[in-house]
Design an enzyme around this catalytic site. Sequence first.
Site, PDB file in Angstrom:
ATOM      1  N   GLU A 122       0.810  -1.224   0.000  1.00 16.04           N
ATOM      2  CA  GLU A 122       0.000   0.000   0.000  1.00 16.04           C
ATOM      3  C   GLU A 122       0.840   1.270   0.000  1.00 16.04           C
ATOM      4  O   GLU A 122       0.662   2.155   0.838  1.00 16.04           O
ATOM      5  CB  GLU A 122      -0.989  -0.031   1.171  1.00 16.04           C
ATOM      6  CG  GLU A 122      -1.939  -1.209   1.049  1.00 16.04           C
ATOM      7  CD  GLU A 122      -3.013  -1.250   2.134  1.00 16.04           C
ATOM      8  OE1 GLU A 122      -2.940  -0.455   3.085  1.00 16.04           O
ATOM      9  OE2 GLU A 122      -3.915  -2.092   2.025  1.00 16.04           O
ATOM     10  N   ASN A 141       2.385  -4.953  -3.262  1.00 19.23           N
ATOM     11  CA  ASN A 141       0.962  -5.269  -3.079  1.00 19.23           C
ATOM     12  C   ASN A 141       0.183  -3.970  -2.861  1.00 19.23           C
ATOM     13  O   ASN A 141       0.652  -3.077  -2.160  1.00 19.23           O
ATOM     14  CB  ASN A 141       0.872  -6.154  -1.808  1.00 19.23           C
ATOM     15  CG  ASN A 141      -0.417  -6.908  -1.648  1.00 19.23           C
ATOM     16  OD1 ASN A 141      -0.842  -7.595  -2.572  1.00 19.23           O
ATOM     17  ND2 ASN A 141      -1.047  -6.806  -0.484  1.00 19.23           N
ATOM     18  N   HIS A 189      -9.990  -6.121  -3.246  1.00 15.41           N
ATOM     19  CA  HIS A 189     -11.131  -5.909  -2.341  1.00 15.41           C
ATOM     20  C   HIS A 189     -12.174  -5.140  -3.151  1.00 15.41           C
ATOM     21  O   HIS A 189     -12.171  -3.905  -3.188  1.00 15.41           O
ATOM     22  CB  HIS A 189     -10.705  -5.097  -1.108  1.00 15.41           C
ATOM     23  CG  HIS A 189      -9.737  -5.799  -0.217  1.00 15.41           C
ATOM     24  ND1 HIS A 189     -10.070  -6.958   0.456  1.00 15.41           N
ATOM     25  CD2 HIS A 189      -8.459  -5.522   0.120  1.00 15.41           C
ATOM     26  CE1 HIS A 189      -9.022  -7.350   1.174  1.00 15.41           C
ATOM     27  NE2 HIS A 189      -8.036  -6.511   0.987  1.00 15.41           N
ATOM     28  N   GLU A 221      -5.903 -10.573  -2.055  1.00 17.50           N
ATOM     29  CA  GLU A 221      -6.760 -10.415  -0.861  1.00 17.50           C
ATOM     30  C   GLU A 221      -8.231 -10.359  -1.280  1.00 17.50           C
ATOM     31  O   GLU A 221      -9.002  -9.527  -0.804  1.00 17.50           O
ATOM     32  CB  GLU A 221      -6.383  -9.129  -0.097  1.00 17.50           C
ATOM     33  CG  GLU A 221      -4.916  -9.074   0.297  1.00 17.50           C
ATOM     34  CD  GLU A 221      -4.555  -7.852   1.147  1.00 17.50           C
ATOM     35  OE1 GLU A 221      -5.466  -7.140   1.600  1.00 17.50           O
ATOM     36  OE2 GLU A 221      -3.355  -7.630   1.349  1.00 17.50           O
ATOM     37  N   ASP A 252     -11.993 -10.254  -1.921  1.00 21.05           N
ATOM     38  CA  ASP A 252     -13.362 -10.364  -1.419  1.00 21.05           C
ATOM     39  C   ASP A 252     -14.238  -9.486  -2.302  1.00 21.05           C
ATOM     40  O   ASP A 252     -13.754  -8.529  -2.912  1.00 21.05           O
ATOM     41  CB  ASP A 252     -13.510 -10.037   0.085  1.00 21.05           C
ATOM     42  CG  ASP A 252     -12.792  -8.779   0.549  1.00 21.05           C
ATOM     43  OD1 ASP A 252     -12.665  -7.818  -0.249  1.00 21.05           O
ATOM     44  OD2 ASP A 252     -12.364  -8.734   1.714  1.00 21.05           O
TER      45      ASP A 252
HETATM   46  C1  XIL Z   1      -6.611  -6.394   7.586  1.00 23.57           C
HETATM   47  C2  XIL Z   1      -7.015  -7.578   8.425  1.00 23.57           C
HETATM   48  O1  XIL Z   1      -7.887  -8.371   7.672  1.00 23.57           O
HETATM   49  C3  XIL Z   1      -7.701  -7.115   9.685  1.00 23.57           C
HETATM   50  O2  XIL Z   1      -7.937  -8.207  10.558  1.00 23.57           O
HETATM   51  C4  XIL Z   1      -6.842  -6.073  10.397  1.00 23.57           C
HETATM   52  O3  XIL Z   1      -7.542  -5.564  11.514  1.00 23.57           O
HETATM   53  C5  XIL Z   1      -6.468  -4.949   9.470  1.00 23.57           C
HETATM   54  O4  XIL Z   1      -5.825  -5.483   8.319  1.00 23.57           O
HETATM   55  N1  XIL Z   1      -4.979  -4.632   3.079  1.00 23.57           N
HETATM   56  C6  XIL Z   1      -3.994  -5.426   3.611  1.00 23.57           C
HETATM   57  C7  XIL Z   1      -4.313  -6.343   4.734  1.00 23.57           C
HETATM   58  O5  XIL Z   1      -2.880  -5.473   3.070  1.00 23.57           O
HETATM   59  O6  XIL Z   1      -3.214  -6.533   5.585  1.00 23.57           O
HETATM   60  C8  XIL Z   1      -5.510  -5.845   5.519  1.00 23.57           C
HETATM   61  O7  XIL Z   1      -5.838  -6.840   6.490  1.00 23.57           O
HETATM   62  C9  XIL Z   1      -6.663  -5.571   4.597  1.00 23.57           C
HETATM   63  C10 XIL Z   1      -6.313  -4.507   3.602  1.00 23.57           C
END
Ligand code: XIL
Length: 490
Positions: free
Chosen positions: A128, A188, A232, A263, A265
């Site tokens: 990020e 990422n 996401h 990641e 969803d």
């Molecule tokens: C999130 C986790 O899912 C949560 O449990 C935590 O509280 C915060 O982080 N991007 C990322 C992940 O790279 O590490 C994040 O994970 C979601 C967004």
Amino acid sequence: MRPAPVQAATGDSLGVAATKAGLYFGVAASPGRLSGIVGREFSQLTPENDMKPDTIAGHGGTVQNTGSADTLVDYAQSNNMIVRGHTMVWYSQAGSLSGANQPTLNTYIKNVLLKWGNKIAYWDVVNEALDDNNTGERRNQWPHTLDKDANNDGDYFDSSDTDYIRDSFKQARQVVDSNGLRTKLCINDYDIEGLTVKGGSKNKKSDAMYEIVKKYSQEPYKYIDCVGFQAHFNDNPNSIITDDLEDNIRRFAELGVEVHLSELDIDDDLSNNDIGAGQAANYRKVVRACLNVAKCTGITVWGISDSESWRSSERGLLFTGSNGNYTKKAAYTAVLEELKKGRGTVDPTPTPTDSPTPTPTDSPTPTPTDTPTSTPTGSPTQPPESDCRVSYSDNTWNTGFTAAVTVENAGDDTIDGWSLTWTWPGDQKVTSAWNATVTQSGNRVTARNASYNSLLAPGATASFGFQASYSGSNDAPQEFALNGVTCTRG
Ligand code: XIL
């Protein structure tokens, strides 16, 4: 002693279907969520929180408190799952690393890489880095505060500039190479999935990521191996599923890096259908976009079930239920069906720099393969005798199997263009392959490099895989030869 693997024998799981298609299908989890379904359904594991610096970074770049992360790594190993390490350098959940200078980041990078070594197949080195709201800029807080645009030209790409992304990857690459690790190094981010955002304007965040990956995955740097699109998906204008997702995956793949949907969803969006279609259809579309690009080598869903998700209100995952008691959703079935269809016609118009086209190997006119010195590209440097090492492992069911093969140049000379040959002891027949072009004539098999893995420096490895059918018994080949020279097994 590790517990026995609980991998499903039937082949009817997301992980097995994905393996057959030549990618991993994984899940993010914590030790409290390691019910049997994790090992049964998935072939890859990402620690959702347990490898983040706020858990494992100690003073001055040391690594501590790794118990939960170790539990996850051990579980993955016991269940034939690969691990994606997540994450090293990130503005959030940075714990005692927050505000660190580059030397301390470098110490930390070295310590985490060496802590797990090859037990971690991929590591998110930088997470990020880029700003929200489609600006194409970097985030303005630490670690960006380490950056300096020395000549004020608006980027951090000049040798006089300071760039924490470049410097963190440089350190990671140096540690990987000097310790003979195979771990691949990823960057990422989210909202970089499409070429465009809602309304059709350019996705500047994705373009900015592309420039970073382009710069630092190519010569002379060669630091970045992979890019994670977090994926996401929801109805934020920059987070929707666009029709150009596949084209954007391909754009990065053509740089020669692997692309992961790291990641995933997908908001089910019952109230506000901005994202379009239904959730199962959206999952199908996203999985298909990855399958259609050979270098899209993995998908990870960010949790098992909706109620246990970091965004539970979006009901964005593949299962409902909790505490190991899970029920498959329509989205699960859609993903499994899509994975079972396989890669299909992958990359119909490959470019010379990338986009391997895994050739189906049961073509009616197979190329004769018993020409041990044939090489596909360039003018190869023949390795001296036995200067190659091959590891071979298979995952066998009733009538078929997948196999993973790694070739190592154990000699002193660079190999440019390779072909690996072997003879089946039984009636095995290769039906599809990835990361190499595999042809079979009788029981003789030849695997030729893909365009992007032709070059093997001394000590370097290339991995490829294939799916095959058999009847009777599936004994492994006794001998492999690389460019005509017999290899040792390792
Ligand atoms: C999130 C986790 O899912 C949560 O449990 C935590 O509280 C915060 O982080 N991007 C990322 C992940 O790279 O590490 C994040 O994970 C979601 C967004």
